[in-house]
Write a protein that holds these residues in place. Sequence first.
Motif, PDB file in Angstrom:
ATOM      1  N   ALA A 229       0.835  -1.199   0.000  1.00 50.79           N
ATOM      2  CA  ALA A 229       0.000   0.000   0.000  1.00 50.79           C
ATOM      3  C   ALA A 229       0.875   1.256   0.000  1.00 50.79           C
ATOM      4  N   GLY A 230       1.959   1.211   0.766  1.00 54.64           N
ATOM      5  CA  GLY A 230       2.895   2.338   0.765  1.00 54.64           C
ATOM      6  C   GLY A 230       3.536   2.538  -0.592  1.00 54.64           C
ATOM      7  N   ALA A 231       3.901   1.434  -1.265  1.00 61.84           N
ATOM      8  CA  ALA A 231       4.494   1.534  -2.601  1.00 61.84           C
ATOM      9  C   ALA A 231       3.506   2.169  -3.581  1.00 61.84           C
ATOM     10  N   LEU A 232       2.230   1.771  -3.497  1.00 62.06           N
ATOM     11  CA  LEU A 232       1.217   2.361  -4.374  1.00 62.06           C
ATOM     12  C   LEU A 232       1.009   3.837  -4.061  1.00 62.06           C
ATOM     13  N   ALA A 233       1.082   4.202  -2.780  1.00 55.41           N
ATOM     14  CA  ALA A 233       0.946   5.610  -2.401  1.00 55.41           C
ATOM     15  C   ALA A 233       2.091   6.439  -2.971  1.00 55.41           C
ATOM     16  N   VAL A 234       3.302   5.901  -2.926  1.00 56.50           N
ATOM     17  CA  VAL A 234       4.456   6.600  -3.506  1.00 56.50           C
ATOM     18  C   VAL A 234       4.271   6.773  -5.008  1.00 56.50           C
ATOM     19  N   LEU A 235       3.798   5.715  -5.674  1.00 55.59           N
ATOM     20  CA  LEU A 235       3.550   5.791  -7.117  1.00 55.59           C
ATOM     21  C   LEU A 235       2.520   6.873  -7.436  1.00 55.59           C
ATOM     22  N   ALA A 236       1.435   6.894  -6.672  1.00 57.69           N
ATOM     23  CA  ALA A 236       0.381   7.877  -6.917  1.00 57.69           C
ATOM     24  C   ALA A 236       0.877   9.300  -6.681  1.00 57.69           C
ATOM     25  N   ALA A 237       1.621   9.490  -5.602  1.00 60.67           N
ATOM     26  CA  ALA A 237       2.134  10.829  -5.288  1.00 60.67           C
ATOM     27  C   ALA A 237       3.105  11.311  -6.353  1.00 60.67           C
ATOM     28  N   ASN A 238       4.011  10.449  -6.784  1.00 60.29           N
ATOM     29  CA  ASN A 238       4.978  10.848  -7.803  1.00 60.29           C
ATOM     30  C   ASN A 238       4.304  11.086  -9.151  1.00 60.29           C
ATOM     31  N   ALA A 239       3.289  10.281  -9.473  1.00 58.80           N
ATOM     32  CA  ALA A 239       2.573  10.487 -10.725  1.00 58.80           C
ATOM     33  C   ALA A 239       1.820  11.819 -10.712  1.00 58.80           C
ATOM     34  N   ALA A 240       1.204  12.147  -9.567  1.00 58.69           N
ATOM     35  CA  ALA A 240       0.494  13.423  -9.453  1.00 58.69           C
ATOM     36  C   ALA A 240       1.466  14.592  -9.538  1.00 58.69           C
ATOM     37  N   ALA A 241       2.598  14.484  -8.849  1.00 52.91           N
ATOM     38  CA  ALA A 241       3.599  15.548  -8.909  1.00 52.91           C
ATOM     39  C   ALA A 241       4.151  15.701 -10.322  1.00 52.91           C
ATOM     40  N   THR A 242       4.335  14.590 -11.001  1.00 55.46           N
ATOM     41  CA  THR A 242       4.823  14.609 -12.375  1.00 55.46           C
ATOM     42  C   THR A 242       3.848  15.333 -13.291  1.00 55.46           C
ATOM     43  N   ARG A 243       2.573  15.036 -13.147  1.00 55.90           N
ATOM     44  CA  ARG A 243       1.558  15.691 -13.981  1.00 55.90           C
ATOM     45  C   ARG A 243       1.511  17.186 -13.723  1.00 55.90           C
ATOM     46  N   CYS A 244       1.586  17.562 -12.455  1.00 59.01           N
ATOM     47  CA  CYS A 244       1.559  18.995 -12.112  1.00 59.01           C
ATOM     48  C   CYS A 244       2.770  19.719 -12.697  1.00 59.01           C
ATOM     49  N   CYS A 245       3.950  19.110 -12.577  1.00 53.47           N
ATOM     50  CA  CYS A 245       5.160  19.727 -13.115  1.00 53.47           C
ATOM     51  C   CYS A 245       5.095  19.837 -14.630  1.00 53.47           C
ATOM     52  N   ASN A 246       4.548  18.805 -15.276  1.00 57.57           N
ATOM     53  CA  ASN A 246       4.434  18.819 -16.731  1.00 57.57           C
ATOM     54  C   ASN A 246       3.493  19.919 -17.198  1.00 57.57           C
TER      55      ASN A 246
END
Length: 286
Positions: A229-246
């Motif tokens: 669950a923690g690994a999925l949370a990290v994936l979700a957070a990084n994906a969201a941050a990536t989209r915002c930066c893009n």
Amino acid sequence: MPTSFLGSALRGTFFILFGLWWSVRYPLRYLRRKGNAESQPGHGTQRVEAFEGAVKALFALAGILLEQFTPAGPHLQLHSPETRGWTDLTRWHYTTIYLFFLLSGIVDVVSHSRLKLPLGLDRLSLSVALLIEGLLFCFCDYSNAALDHHLYSLLAMAIFAGALCALLEVFIRDHIILETFRTSSFLLQGSWLWQIGFVLSPPWGGPGWDQTDSSNFKFLTMCFCWHYAGALAVLAANAAATRCCNESCQLRFGDIDVELDCGMCIRKGKKSSGGALLPESPSDDK
């Protein structure tokens, strides 16, 4: 199987670093290709893949040297003529794992060089390395250490999941779902190796957890699920941050193509002969 906290933590760090890197890189590349359906993997992608392979090979080579040539290591001696027995098979166990990751890194580098090896060979070599790792953990001698066996059986689940995913990527290349699942398996494997270190050889000293307490088995099984669950949370957070930066990059610089694999923003169209895009100076606005 004897386990040291430092060794388990270092191995876990290797998988966590790769997982964190992929959790940023793959969503960025996906957003780029989604924005430009005609884009194809370029030299930037090949350079990044080759760089990943080189880092993987260096980590694996360092692991082999540490396992073999520390003062307590076997120094490449597999069989001792004095004791007429095998020499520290635990270190040879990890050396074998590192060896196949070393080969995987070399294949990554060569696959994206001018030799132009068959597409998918890099993913196949990664899948083989993970399969070898899982095989060695599954058939290791845990003697009467039932808790050790339980911990490494859970670890093997993460390993085989990553191996299966990498094998599918041989035939289904650049699929964001498969890449995300492989990334989550690496994050899970890395964090679980840290957990194994804390359970079997705590860094503050003292004995590990009770091997006969059944409640430890139940808790660690739940803990394994929490790690994922923690690994999925990290994936979700990084994906969201990536989209915002893009999106922020596109809003700031306008009509650009984000060269994600090279880490640059490049302006699209005929006006883009300048290469890397820099923030416009005030004089340009005038």
